[in-house]
Design an enzyme around this catalytic site. Structure first.
Site, PDB file in Angstrom:
ATOM      1  N   CYS A 194       0.840  -1.199   0.000  1.00 52.17           N
ATOM      2  CA  CYS A 194       0.000   0.000   0.000  1.00 52.17           C
ATOM      3  C   CYS A 194       0.876   1.251   0.000  1.00 52.17           C
ATOM      4  O   CYS A 194       0.596   2.232  -0.693  1.00 52.17           O
ATOM      5  CB  CYS A 194      -0.913   0.014   1.217  1.00 52.17           C
ATOM      6  N   HIS A 198       1.091   5.101  -1.966  1.00 54.98           N
ATOM      7  CA  HIS A 198       0.498   6.193  -1.203  1.00 54.98           C
ATOM      8  C   HIS A 198       1.442   6.865  -0.212  1.00 54.98           C
ATOM      9  O   HIS A 198       1.074   7.891   0.375  1.00 54.98           O
ATOM     10  CB  HIS A 198      -0.765   5.698  -0.508  1.00 54.98           C
ATOM     11  N   ARG A 237     -12.814  -0.807  -2.162  1.00 56.25           N
ATOM     12  CA  ARG A 237     -11.644  -0.152  -2.767  1.00 56.25           C
ATOM     13  C   ARG A 237     -10.354  -0.865  -2.371  1.00 56.25           C
ATOM     14  O   ARG A 237      -9.460  -1.054  -3.192  1.00 56.25           O
ATOM     15  CB  ARG A 237     -11.592   1.317  -2.351  1.00 56.25           C
ATOM     16  N   CYS A 241      -7.766  -2.488  -5.084  1.00 55.73           N
ATOM     17  CA  CYS A 241      -6.330  -2.185  -5.130  1.00 55.73           C
ATOM     18  C   CYS A 241      -5.505  -3.467  -5.113  1.00 55.73           C
ATOM     19  O   CYS A 241      -4.530  -3.604  -5.863  1.00 55.73           O
ATOM     20  CB  CYS A 241      -5.938  -1.314  -3.944  1.00 55.73           C
TER      21      CYS A 241
END
Length: 280
Positions: A194, A198, A237, A241
């Protein structure tokens, strides 16, 4: 995708810095904020509630135009109707399952449930309420659950995230750390975490998409995504992803995704609720 992947290896030290194994939640939160403050010095903490639209002024203008006639308005109206409809078997309402009658409380979730020994997200609490009133669980990704969540988020707008990790229950800290580990672990055929998108590459583009910062990620849900053409939950979501990096996606409302949400929500404490929202 390949350009992002090349960039990731150059930024590998940053990932290590952002994930000190022994850091406590307060240190994690401060480190996140310091990192994004360096990347985006023009942003205030509250701006992160707007996701990628806080970063890119051109995208922000297009998003604001959509928000003038938001596609989630019908979901709020239907959610209010569902919320106030009595359960057939008991005559009780969703409001009877929550403090403050369920109004203006979305910022308190996810929450640690000491009796269960686990993280409870708002969708979990809604389905628990249904179970206690003899009703089957709703789909945790789309449909009626998003309408209920839209209404509850709407009544909470302006309240800031207030996720609590109780100091008197070490299981809560363990759940937080499990969420943190999931966030930083590379997985899937693309070997992404992740944090790859991000943290390391926030503000950059992957194809036509602007990669948002993780701060504020949990504040604007449920969301009407133009890509979906409908409302969806945060866990939908998450799962999308994971599928995009060709990794196994745990079920919505699973322990692993609830813990991930717990971690991200704690880091976003102090950022206002803006859900429901519209996203590309």
């Amino acid at each position: 995708m390949s350009s992002i992947k090349v960039c990731v290896w150059h930024l590998a030290p940053l990932l290590f810095i952002a994930h000190p194994v022994q850091a406590n939640p307060q240190q994690d939160q401060q480190q996140f904020r310091d990192h994004y403050r360096q990347l985006f010095p023009q942003l205030q903490l509250s701006d992160y509630a707007n996701g990628a639209y806080a970063i890119d002024p051109v995208a922000r203008e297009s998003w604001r135009a959509i928000e003038e006639f938001p596609p989630y308005e019908a979901a709020i109206e239907q959610g209010e109707k569902l919320f106030n409809t009595p359960f057939p078997q008991t005559g009780r309402h969703y409001a009877d399952c929550f403090p403050d009658k369920g109004i203006g409380i979305a910022h308190r979730y996810p929450a640690w449930d000491k009796s269960k020994g686990e993280v409870v997200i708002l969708a979990t609490a809604l389905n628990d309420c249904r179970a206690s009133n003899g009703e089957p669980a709703l789909d945790a990704e789309k449909g009626e659950i998003t309408q209920l969540l839209a209404y509850m988020a709407y009544t909470s707008r302006g309240n800031t995230m207030a996720t609590v990790i109780p100091e008197d229950d070490p299981r809560a800290l363990a759940a937080y750390r499990q969420g943190k580990d999931f966030y930083y672990t590379r997985r899937g055929q693309l070997n992404f975490a992740c944090a790859t998108c991000h943290v390391q590459n926030a503000g950059k583009r992957i194809r036509s998409e602007i990669l948002s910062a993780s701060l504020g990620h949990t504040t604007n849900w449920p969301t009407y995504r133009l890509k979906w053409g409908e409302m969806g939950t945060l866990h939908r979501r998450f799962r999308e992803c994971l599928a995009q990096i060709k990794a196994e996606a745990p079920p919505a409302d699973s322990e692993v995704l609830r813990n991930l949400e717990y971690f991200l929500s704690y880091l976003s404490n102090g950022i206002p609720i803006t859900g429901p929202s519209t996203r590309k």
